[in-house]
Design an enzyme around this catalytic site. Structure first.
Site, PDB file in Angstrom:
ATOM      1  N   LYS A   1       0.854  -1.347  -0.039  1.00 24.87           N
ATOM      2  CA  LYS A   1      -0.120   0.096   0.019  1.00 24.87           C
ATOM      3  C   LYS A   1       0.912   1.036  -0.127  1.00 24.87           C
ATOM      4  O   LYS A   1       0.647   2.251  -0.715  1.00 24.87           O
ATOM      5  CB  LYS A   1      -0.704  -0.002   1.228  1.00 24.87           C
ATOM      6  CG  LYS A   1      -2.021  -1.131   1.368  1.00 24.87           C
ATOM      7  CD  LYS A   1      -2.976  -0.803   2.558  1.00 24.87           C
ATOM      8  CE  LYS A   1      -2.276  -0.742   3.954  1.00 24.87           C
ATOM      9  NZ  LYS A   1      -1.931  -2.076   4.267  1.00 24.87           N
TER      10      LYS A   1
ATOM     11  N   ARG B   1      11.388  -5.515   4.630  1.00 21.30           N
ATOM     12  CA  ARG B   1      11.262  -4.039   4.989  1.00 21.30           C
ATOM     13  C   ARG B   1      12.238  -3.760   6.258  1.00 21.30           C
ATOM     14  O   ARG B   1      12.956  -2.693   5.997  1.00 21.30           O
ATOM     15  CB  ARG B   1       9.936  -3.832   5.192  1.00 21.30           C
ATOM     16  CG  ARG B   1       9.580  -2.198   5.620  1.00 21.30           C
ATOM     17  CD  ARG B   1       8.497  -1.912   5.329  1.00 21.30           C
ATOM     18  NE  ARG B   1       7.519  -2.272   6.587  1.00 21.30           N
ATOM     19  CZ  ARG B   1       5.861  -2.404   6.586  1.00 21.30           C
ATOM     20  NH1 ARG B   1       5.366  -1.887   5.477  1.00 21.30           N
ATOM     21  NH2 ARG B   1       5.432  -3.005   7.537  1.00 21.30           N
TER      22      ARG B   1
ATOM     23  N   ARG C   1      10.400   0.031  12.834  1.00 20.62           N
ATOM     24  CA  ARG C   1       8.886  -0.224  13.471  1.00 20.62           C
ATOM     25  C   ARG C   1       9.029  -1.244  14.395  1.00 20.62           C
ATOM     26  O   ARG C   1       9.447  -2.702  14.212  1.00 20.62           O
ATOM     27  CB  ARG C   1       7.959  -0.646  12.182  1.00 20.62           C
ATOM     28  CG  ARG C   1       7.864   0.587  10.940  1.00 20.62           C
ATOM     29  CD  ARG C   1       6.800  -0.023  10.222  1.00 20.62           C
ATOM     30  NE  ARG C   1       5.838  -0.341  10.918  1.00 20.62           N
ATOM     31  CZ  ARG C   1       4.548  -0.126  10.043  1.00 20.62           C
ATOM     32  NH1 ARG C   1       4.460   0.362   8.809  1.00 20.62           N
ATOM     33  NH2 ARG C   1       3.434  -0.659  10.685  1.00 20.62           N
TER      34      ARG C   1
ATOM     35  N   ARG D   1      -1.201  -8.353  13.889  1.00 13.68           N
ATOM     36  CA  ARG D   1      -1.692  -7.678  12.713  1.00 13.68           C
ATOM     37  C   ARG D   1      -2.392  -8.310  11.584  1.00 13.68           C
ATOM     38  O   ARG D   1      -3.289  -7.657  11.085  1.00 13.68           O
ATOM     39  CB  ARG D   1      -0.346  -6.622  12.229  1.00 13.68           C
ATOM     40  CG  ARG D   1       0.146  -5.652  13.041  1.00 13.68           C
ATOM     41  CD  ARG D   1       1.582  -5.121  12.742  1.00 13.68           C
ATOM     42  NE  ARG D   1       1.536  -4.363  11.438  1.00 13.68           N
ATOM     43  CZ  ARG D   1       2.725  -4.321  10.801  1.00 13.68           C
ATOM     44  NH1 ARG D   1       3.794  -5.119  11.215  1.00 13.68           N
ATOM     45  NH2 ARG D   1       2.818  -3.746   9.786  1.00 13.68           N
TER      46      ARG D   1
HETATM   47  P1  AMP Z   1       0.455   0.848   9.308  1.00 16.32           P
HETATM   48  O1  AMP Z   1       1.573   1.622   9.241  1.00 16.32           O
HETATM   49  O2  AMP Z   1      -0.747   1.076   8.420  1.00 16.32           O
HETATM   50  O3  AMP Z   1       0.641  -0.535   9.291  1.00 16.32           O
HETATM   51  O4  AMP Z   1      -0.283   0.804  10.952  1.00 16.32           O
HETATM   52  C1  AMP Z   1       0.772   0.636  12.027  1.00 16.32           C
HETATM   53  C2  AMP Z   1      -0.083   0.512  13.251  1.00 16.32           C
HETATM   54  O5  AMP Z   1      -0.777   1.677  13.570  1.00 16.32           O
HETATM   55  C3  AMP Z   1      -1.300  -0.508  13.259  1.00 16.32           C
HETATM   56  O6  AMP Z   1      -1.001  -1.970  13.440  1.00 16.32           O
HETATM   57  C4  AMP Z   1      -2.259  -0.028  14.503  1.00 16.32           C
HETATM   58  O7  AMP Z   1      -1.849  -0.511  15.599  1.00 16.32           O
HETATM   59  C5  AMP Z   1      -2.282   1.669  14.333  1.00 16.32           C
HETATM   60  N1  AMP Z   1      -3.161   1.996  13.041  1.00 16.32           N
HETATM   61  C6  AMP Z   1      -2.689   2.371  11.935  1.00 16.32           C
HETATM   62  N2  AMP Z   1      -3.917   2.881  11.329  1.00 16.32           N
HETATM   63  C7  AMP Z   1      -5.052   2.701  11.921  1.00 16.32           C
HETATM   64  C8  AMP Z   1      -6.542   2.670  12.035  1.00 16.32           C
HETATM   65  N3  AMP Z   1      -7.112   3.115  10.807  1.00 16.32           N
HETATM   66  N4  AMP Z   1      -7.003   2.288  13.075  1.00 16.32           N
HETATM   67  C9  AMP Z   1      -6.591   1.734  13.984  1.00 16.32           C
HETATM   68  N5  AMP Z   1      -5.281   1.612  14.271  1.00 16.32           N
HETATM   69  C10 AMP Z   1      -4.431   2.196  13.305  1.00 16.32           C
END
Ligand code: AMP
Length: 193
Positions: free
Chosen positions: A13, A127, A136, A147
């Protein structure tokens, strides 16, 4: 143009959103990036989110909804935006719907990157390796497992929500990066035209 990119962690993404930003002059709104910035800056939201994120769980819907509401009002969103990592629950999709309706905005298309789950762990490990040490906190095998579980249980229904709304387009995320970009562009053309 306003669109959503859906797909599990490691689906590509972020990479694809960056390309769309360049091609279309719209902004990428990643709730994950916004939350990581909040954690880094130790804001009240960041302090609340930090442990939840490290575990690979979801930050509460209302918290994320507020961040997005603030962000899409900014001047740089006038030409459009790509939501990357939001909505992640059907409740968030409802929040977004209300939010956009209040602002008189419409969603053009929702694109889901469909990938083989078995490839995701490898992609995320890559990554982590490429960016050096553990940049991260949630790119560990345990957090990743969580996740993916959360994705299956809470985010997969979001695809069905948008399918029912007639907005969903699926793209094979296992193709090479350029091919995925071309298919996304075709899906956009078909929807925005
Ligand atoms: P990402 O970078 O999109 O993988 O997001 C990393 C982490 O941020 C996720 O595993 C969640 O803990 C939190 N997070 C990001 N976007 C959301 C969302 N829309 N709703 C809830 N938690 C989020």
């Amino acid at each position: 143009m306003r669109l959503i990119l859906l797909g599990p962690p490691g689906a590509g993404k972020g990479t694809q959103a960056a390309r769309l930003v360049e091609r279309h002059g719209i902004v990428q709104l990643s709730t994950g990036d916004m939350l990581r910035a909040a954690v880094r800056d130790k804001t009240p939201v960041g302090l609340k989110a930090q442990d939840i994120m490290a575990r690979g769980e979801l930050v509460p819907d209302l918290v994320v909804g507020e961040i997005v509401a603030d962000r899409i009002e900014a001047a740089d969103c006038a030409r459009g935006f790509i939501l990357d990592g939001f909505p992640r629950t059907v409740a968030q999709a409802e929040i977004l719907k209300d939010l956009m309706a209040r602002k008189g905005l419409t969603l053009d298309v929702v694109i889901e990157l469909v990938v083989d789950e078995s490839a995701l762990l490898g992609r995320i490990e890559k990554r982590a390796r490429e960016s050096g040490a553990a940049v991260r906190a949630d790119d560990t095998p345990e957090a990743l497992k969580k996740r993916l579980e959360v994705y299956r249980a809470q985010t997969a229904p979001v695809s069905e929500y948008y399918r029912a709304a007639g907005l969903l387009q699926t793209v094979d995320g296992m193709l090479n990066v350029d091919e995925v970009t071309e298919r996304i562009e075709a899906a956009i053309k078909a929807s925005v035209a």
